[in-house]
Write a protein that holds these residues in place. Structure first.
Motif, mmCIF file in Angstrom:
data_model
loop_
_atom_site.group_PDB
_atom_site.id
_atom_site.type_symbol
_atom_site.label_atom_id
_atom_site.label_comp_id
_atom_site.label_asym_id
_atom_site.label_seq_id
_atom_site.Cartn_x
_atom_site.Cartn_y
_atom_site.Cartn_z
ATOM 1 N N LEU A 100 1.122 -1.217 -0.142
ATOM 2 C CA LEU A 100 -0.049 -0.078 -0.100
ATOM 3 C C LEU A 100 0.694 1.262 0.050
ATOM 4 N N ALA A 101 2.069 1.140 0.770
ATOM 5 C CA ALA A 101 2.818 2.296 0.856
ATOM 6 C C ALA A 101 3.493 2.373 -0.615
ATOM 7 N N GLY A 102 3.935 1.555 -1.192
ATOM 8 C CA GLY A 102 4.510 1.596 -2.596
ATOM 9 C C GLY A 102 3.424 2.234 -3.634
ATOM 10 N N ILE A 103 2.169 1.601 -3.502
ATOM 11 C CA ILE A 103 1.212 2.488 -4.398
ATOM 12 C C ILE A 103 1.171 3.837 -4.112
ATOM 13 N N HIS A 104 1.074 4.426 -2.666
ATOM 14 C CA HIS A 104 1.181 5.691 -2.442
ATOM 15 C C HIS A 104 2.334 6.672 -2.888
ATOM 16 N N CYS A 115 4.871 0.802 -9.925
ATOM 17 C CA CYS A 115 6.242 0.735 -9.506
ATOM 18 C C CYS A 115 7.157 1.373 -10.682
ATOM 19 N N LYS A 116 6.777 1.550 -12.057
ATOM 20 C CA LYS A 116 7.369 2.431 -13.223
ATOM 21 C C LYS A 116 7.081 3.529 -13.569
ATOM 22 N N GLU A 117 5.575 3.801 -13.415
ATOM 23 C CA GLU A 117 5.078 5.106 -13.913
ATOM 24 C C GLU A 117 4.168 5.301 -12.474
ATOM 25 N N LEU A 118 3.999 7.045 -12.350
ATOM 26 C CA LEU A 118 3.299 7.585 -11.519
ATOM 27 C C LEU A 118 1.622 7.166 -12.043
ATOM 28 N N ILE A 119 0.974 6.923 -10.822
ATOM 29 C CA ILE A 119 -0.553 6.603 -11.296
ATOM 30 C C ILE A 119 -1.536 7.374 -10.385
ATOM 31 N N SER A 120 -2.690 8.179 -11.281
ATOM 32 C CA SER A 120 -3.600 8.976 -10.382
ATOM 33 C C SER A 120 -4.679 7.946 -10.157
ATOM 34 N N GLU A 168 9.084 -6.775 -0.474
ATOM 35 C CA GLU A 168 10.250 -6.022 -0.403
ATOM 36 C C GLU A 168 10.620 -5.622 -1.786
ATOM 37 N N ALA A 169 10.356 -6.187 -3.083
ATOM 38 C CA ALA A 169 10.639 -5.549 -4.226
ATOM 39 C C ALA A 169 9.900 -4.059 -4.513
ATOM 40 N N VAL A 170 8.690 -4.052 -4.002
ATOM 41 C CA VAL A 170 7.976 -2.915 -4.043
ATOM 42 C C VAL A 170 8.643 -1.739 -3.248
ATOM 43 N N GLU A 171 8.963 -2.285 -2.168
ATOM 44 C CA GLU A 171 9.775 -1.097 -1.220
ATOM 45 C C GLU A 171 11.140 -0.840 -1.710
ATOM 46 N N ASN A 172 11.815 -1.393 -2.654
ATOM 47 C CA ASN A 172 13.095 -1.068 -3.240
ATOM 48 C C ASN A 172 12.822 -0.223 -4.415
ATOM 49 N N LEU A 173 11.683 -0.679 -5.319
ATOM 50 C CA LEU A 173 11.427 0.065 -6.516
ATOM 51 C C LEU A 173 10.711 1.668 -6.470
ATOM 52 N N ALA A 174 9.725 1.234 -5.633
ATOM 53 C CA ALA A 174 8.641 2.606 -5.544
ATOM 54 C C ALA A 174 9.401 3.832 -5.224
#
Length: 377
Positions: A55-59, A182-187, A246-252
């Motif tokens: 969720l934090a990665g999405i945010h 985790c590659k492009e910003l999303i609204s 963990e991957a999201v935490e690294n990439l976002a």
């Protein structure tokens, strides 16, 4: 076993990251979070922490321009992007089957979207409507990609959502984020569901998820034992979910830096248009730096993909899910001529690809295309 190139590299070059990516972490969490003992409670905490990380990665990847707050919603963990798309479309269709639901999507979306729409319509739960004929009233579900899986075209989700909901406020919007997460910003302004896949962001196979805005009603496709808020039964893949988190935490947090890096790689590979005649870059507009679709006229895409593979450079012809299909290609459905589609290959990059790999790939592709064109005479 390593492959060796005429250009001196000793490792394979993998430019098919839109199909899958190399996992960057591992986890030994294997306890059942539904078990009542201490280890099960520990697994519950681990699962909760992983959910919060995703969720934090999405945010962290939200486009906040014009957005005053983070929409309220939660994540349903699934076995991957395909199941997430299926739950969004089929689960919503089942929940609203008595409301004459119309589903709107483009005919070149990912196969997991199109097959879910077809499945729902064949059973009378919904009616399929073309993208250019959006109903202005009644129950409507729109399913659209954040980033096109074939050409990498980026959809302006905020603009699309605003225009659509101005016409019909009751439209529910599902965004397939498999190639954008985790590659492009999303609204998420106006977005009701957002799906993603672990193995597209250097997580493991067999895990993904669906973010669902609070208040959106779905019918579970796998009832099971009530896991995931009753919307996806079965023991959660704690180990896989932790690795994905963990991957999201690294990439976002590194989204901007990663985009700059892969943009350099894409620019080098795209420089082939200066090395060869009759080369086209296929897109409909603004594209993600992570994807590049090119046609080398006079050379079959399938032939070139296999030739490059033999040299240790791995690319593709588009979605792996459609690679065995004899149906009309996505490029043709998007309006590209058949000769362009038949000579197209797709490169897809990762932050872990390197500049030297791009330079080697450019020379290798140039040589192979020249070789095939000479053979043709």
């Amino acid at each position: 076993m390593h492959k060796y190139y005429a250009y001196g590299a000793s490792e394979l070059i993998y430019f098919d990251n839109a199909a899958t990516t190399k996992p960057i972490s591992s986890s030994r969490d294997f306890y059942n979070p539904s078990s009542p003992h201490g280890l099960g409670l520990s697994a519950q905490r681990t699962l909760r922490e992983a959910r919060n990380k995703v969720l934090a990665g999405i945010h962290k990847t939200l486009d906040y321009s014009g957005q005053n707050n983070i929409p309220e919603g939660d994540i349903i963990f699934t076995s991957g992007g395909t199941e997430a798309n299926t739950l969004a479309i089929v689960g919503y269709s089942l929940a609203h089957s008595r409301q004459s639901l119309r589903i709107v999507t483009a005919n070149y979306e990912h196969p997991s979207i199109l097959s879910s729409v077809q499945f729902s319509c064949e059973r009378g739960w919904a009616i399929s409507v073309p993208l250019d004929n959006l109903p202005t009233d009644g129950a409507v579900l729109l399913s659209i990609s954040q980033v096109g899986h074939e050409t990498g075209d980026i959809n302006d989700i905020r603009k699309i959502a605003q225009e659509i909901k101005d016409k019909n406020p009751s439209v529910v919007i599902h965004v397939d984020g498999a190639q954008g997460f985790c590659k492009e910003l999303i609204s998420l302004d106006g977005v009701d569901m957002y799906s993603f896949s672990g193995h597209k962001v250097h997580g493991p196979y067999g895990v993904g998820g669906l973010w669902v805005r609070k208040g959106v009603r779905l019918v579970p496709l796998q009832p099971g034992g009530g896991q995931e808020g009753g919307l996806r039964g079965g023991t959660e893949n704690v180990s896989g979910i932790v690795q994905m988190a963990e991957a999201v935490e690294n990439l976002a947090p590194a989204l901007d830096d990663n985009r700059l890096h892969v943009a350099k790689i894409k620019s080098i590979v795209m420089g082939i248009i200066d090395d060869l005649p009759d080369v086209l870059v296929n897109s409909l507009g603004d594209t993600s730096p992570y994807l590049l679709n090119m046609s080398f006229l006079g050379v079959k895409g399938e032939v070139l993909v296999h030739a490059l593979s033999a040299k240790g450079l791995y690319v593709s012809m588009g979605a792996a899910c459609r690679s065995r299909s004899k149906a009309k290609s996505d490029l043709e459905l998007m309006g590209f001529e058949r000769q362009v589609a038949e000579s197209a290959i797709r490169f897809s990059f990762s932050p872990y690809n390197t500049i030297p790999e791009a330079e080697i790939a450019r020379g290798l592709i140039t040589d192979e295309v020249n070789r095939f064109r000479k053979m043709r005479g």
